[in-house]
Design a protein around this motif. Sequence first.
Motif, PDB file in Angstrom:
ATOM      1  N   SER A   8     115.858 107.729 -37.729  1.00  0.00           N
ATOM      2  CA  SER A   8     115.842 108.254 -36.476  1.00  0.00           C
ATOM      3  C   SER A   8     118.339 107.710 -36.084  1.00  0.00           C
ATOM      4  O   SER A   8     118.415 107.136 -37.267  1.00  0.00           O
ATOM      5  CB  SER A   8     115.774 106.817 -35.635  1.00  0.00           C
ATOM      6  OG  SER A   8     115.784 105.762 -36.210  1.00  0.00           O
ATOM      7  N   ALA A   9     118.524 108.278 -35.039  1.00  0.00           N
ATOM      8  CA  ALA A   9     119.941 107.999 -34.834  1.00  0.00           C
ATOM      9  C   ALA A   9     120.715 109.038 -35.597  1.00  0.00           C
ATOM     10  O   ALA A   9     122.281 108.161 -35.835  1.00  0.00           O
ATOM     11  CB  ALA A   9     120.128 105.930 -34.655  1.00  0.00           C
ATOM     12  N   GLU A  20     122.056 103.219 -32.929  1.00  0.00           N
ATOM     13  CA  GLU A  20     121.621 102.382 -34.927  1.00  0.00           C
ATOM     14  C   GLU A  20     121.071 103.052 -35.397  1.00  0.00           C
ATOM     15  O   GLU A  20     120.193 103.930 -35.511  1.00  0.00           O
ATOM     16  CB  GLU A  20     121.865 100.726 -34.083  1.00  0.00           C
ATOM     17  CG  GLU A  20     121.466 100.159 -35.578  1.00  0.00           C
ATOM     18  CD  GLU A  20     121.374  99.366 -36.027  1.00  0.00           C
ATOM     19  OE1 GLU A  20     120.992  98.645 -34.495  1.00  0.00           O
ATOM     20  OE2 GLU A  20     120.859  98.051 -36.684  1.00  0.00           O
ATOM     21  N   VAL A  21     121.897 103.714 -36.898  1.00  0.00           N
ATOM     22  CA  VAL A  21     120.726 104.614 -37.262  1.00  0.00           C
ATOM     23  C   VAL A  21     120.101 103.448 -38.510  1.00  0.00           C
ATOM     24  O   VAL A  21     120.073 102.183 -38.417  1.00  0.00           O
ATOM     25  CB  VAL A  21     122.167 104.798 -38.632  1.00  0.00           C
ATOM     26  CG1 VAL A  21     120.934 105.072 -40.214  1.00  0.00           C
ATOM     27  CG2 VAL A  21     123.130 106.153 -38.641  1.00  0.00           C
TER      28      VAL A  21
END
Length: 118
Positions: A25-26, A1-2
């Motif tokens: 992240s992600a 998941e962003v």
Amino acid sequence: EVQLVESGGGLVQPGGSLRLSCAASAFTFTNYAMNWVRQAPGKGLEWVSSINSGSTATSYAASVKGRFTISRDNAKNTVYLQMNSLKPEDTALYYCHYFDYRRAYHYWGQGTQITVSS
């Protein structure tokens, strides 16, 4: 998941400085330009600044040019906003943002509050 997680907000006196950080992240951070957008109380979203993926190009809203500096550290997946000479009109919720052009989708952080007041 962003995830886009902003930090560094707070209360500062006029003329003061703050540095915002946005940890990403992600997703492949190095593929995307990153933006800062703000929303003052009772107002709409206002674009503040952008930086391209390689840090070779930056842009600023007229209201912050010369006072704010955007930067990024691709090794840390982090984008920054150095804010100097802060004014009461800079009071807003500041969001980190990017547009995933492959998915045609906008991603936003949760926002960090900046209050400029004496």
